[in-house]
Design an enzyme around this catalytic site. Structure first.
Site, PDB file in Angstrom:
ATOM      1  N   CYS A 181      -2.527   8.798   3.466  1.00 38.88           N
ATOM      2  CA  CYS A 181      -2.122   8.258   2.158  1.00 38.88           C
ATOM      3  C   CYS A 181      -3.170   8.499   1.084  1.00 38.88           C
ATOM      4  O   CYS A 181      -2.828   8.571  -0.101  1.00 38.88           O
ATOM      5  CB  CYS A 181      -1.799   6.771   2.267  1.00 38.88           C
ATOM      6  N   GLU A 187       0.871  -1.181   0.000  1.00 33.41           N
ATOM      7  CA  GLU A 187       0.000   0.000   0.000  1.00 33.41           C
ATOM      8  C   GLU A 187       0.905   1.228   0.000  1.00 33.41           C
ATOM      9  O   GLU A 187       1.493   1.562   1.025  1.00 33.41           O
ATOM     10  CB  GLU A 187      -0.910  -0.015   1.226  1.00 33.41           C
TER      11      GLU A 187
END
Length: 479
Positions: A257, A223
């Site tokens: 993020c 990720e």
């Protein structure tokens, strides 16, 4: 020459980590298929211990950041608990072997898929959401029946130590163990022959993690974030778009993020967006840099990095709009920053080259939709794309013609909370998914099981070849 105390401590962490791995592997071999009751008990134990220690987590995270909004840490715990409850309701169905179809050629046979735990799973945790990004993957790894080792970030040491303490209260280390330590420990962690490794963080480290895992053929989920665009349509209500973008960008001071990294705004509406965004920020965070609801930058290095983006943009001709509702100065020693909008952002500026991960939002003007789509597609595929548009045809076009790990329509960052959606990147923003059913699948092995009864219809394929029944079979399937 004697080793430094820090080096000795690091060596001790690495030695402990290897012992823990061996212990977990042996424990998995002894009990390779936890039943439904055991998995549910594990998930409930995790939920209870997170809730019971939520105030301690609030204090630890705030101390690590030098000031982090309590509600944001509470929201991390809420998100994890939300996912646990989702898993508890569906785990029995997920674990059930699935019957698969067979053709006439396989008459009388049975095809099944059994989902079994992979074994020992490694999770490498970043600093920005240390609770959600450690306990979150843990939820799905435990739901799938695995043993788990979690490497916490050294950037947030108080949170890391508290997580180690809390999980050690809930689980034996042969089932769930937390590893501390610095960068060298993290590197050695990724070299362990895990049955699966999940890493959340930057792309450069992600490449290193993948190289280390490749030596053991360890499958990885990465990720990685990236520069997530936010596309505003030509006719969307600007107050609505600006308020929701402000929520996503100001959350954790942009250290998220999936936060909007830059805005693609119709050329004739840039000033309207700036005004609406400033108004929304003032409503949410009056007295911004003195507000307890607004978080600080995690450390001095990242504080200087973000200030450097603003300075570079100014030097390269951008118009930087500093938003600081209330107009107060930060407290002495505070790492709280105003939120900066960067007008006339260009490709040469650092804010358009690097993932910002802070309270700076470049604005790129576009004249028509295809120009905005081309701009997105000319760059690495992001973890998230935020689209503000109520026109169904335009939405469908953007969805079809762009790539992103996930898309949030008329909102920002909320896709991470949606319990039944997979979460993951694509290309430069990562590989693999977790959350929801996909999280269970990521940490499970789908074992194909084929069963033939005493009556063997497959003998038609045996030698000697050329019989009439075999010829008929080939005629039927190959015509």
């Amino acid at each position: 020459m004697a080793a430094e105390p820090a080096d000795i401590a690091e060596q001790q962490q690495i030695a402990r980590m290897r012992r823990l791995f061996d212990t977990q592997r042996e424990a998995f071999r002894a009990a390779p298929m936890p039943d439904l009751a055991a998995r549910r008990a594990d998930l409930k134990r995790l939920k209870d211990v997170l809730i019971a220690n939520r105030e301690r987590f609030v204090a630890a995270v705030s101390a690590d950041f030098g000031g982090r909004a309590a509600a944001e840490t509470q929201a991390e715990i809420l998100t994890v608990v939300h996912h646990i409850k989702f898993c508890l309701r569906r785990l029995k169905r997920w674990m059930k072997p699935q019957r698969r179809g067979t053709s006439l050629l396989m008459a009388t046979t049975k095809a099944m898929v059994y989902y079994q735990p992979l074994g020992v799973v490694g999770v490498v945790v970043p600093w920005n959401y240390s609770i959600a990004l450690s306990a979150g993957p843990l939820v799905f790894a435990l739901a799938a029946g695995n043993r788990v080792m979690v490497k916490m970030s050294e950037t947030t040491p108080r949170t890391a130590e508290l997580m180690r303490h809390v999980l050690s209260e809930a689980f034996e280390e042969r089932q769930v163990a937390v590893v501390l330590g610095e960068a060298r420990t993290a590197q050695e962690f990724t070299r362990l022959p895990f049955d699966h490794l999940l890493y959340t963080g930057g792309s450069d480290i992600g490449r290193m993690v993948m190289r280390e895992a490749a030596a053991n053929l360890t499958p990885v989920t990465l990720e990685l974030g990236g520069k997530s665009p936010t596309l505003i349509s030509e006719d969307v209500p600007m107050d609505l778009a600006a308020e929701r973008i402000c929520f996503g960008k100001a959350l954790n001071a942009g250290q998220t993020c999936v936060a909007p990294d830059y805005v693609l705004c119709p050329a004739g509406r840039v000033d309207e967006f700036v005004q609406a965004f400033g108004n929304a920020l003032g409503r949410m965070y009056p007295g911004l840099v003195r507000s307890a609801d607004y978080s600080a930058i995690v450390n001095e290095r990242h504080y200087r990095r973000i200030r450097g983006y603003v300075d570079d943009a100014r030097e390269r001709g951008a118009e930087v709009v500093e938003l600081n509702p209330g107009g107060q100065s930060p407290e002495t020693g505070s790492r709280k920053l105003p939120l900066y909008l960067v007008k006339h952002a260009t490709a040469e500026m650092r804010v358009m080259k690097e993932e910002i991960f802070g309270p700076v939002l470049p604005i790129v003007a576009y004249n028509h939709l295809q120009e905005a789509i081309d701009f997105i597609n000319a760059r690495p595929r992001p973890l998230a794309l935020n689209l503000f548009d109520f026109n169904a045809d335009r939405r469908a076009r953007v969805l079809a013609e762009t790539h992103a790990g996930g898309v949030c329509i008329n909102d920002a960052v909320s896709q991470f909370i949606a319990e039944d959606l997979p979460f993951g990147g694509v290309g430069e923003s990562g590989m693999g998914h977790y959350h929801g059913y996909e999280g269970f699948l990521t940490f499970s092995h789908a074992k194909a099981v084929f069963e033939r009864p005493r009556i063997n219809t497959g003998k038609v394929l045996y030698a000697p070849h050329g019989g009439w029944l075999q010829r008929l079979l080939y005629w039927f399937y190959l015509r």
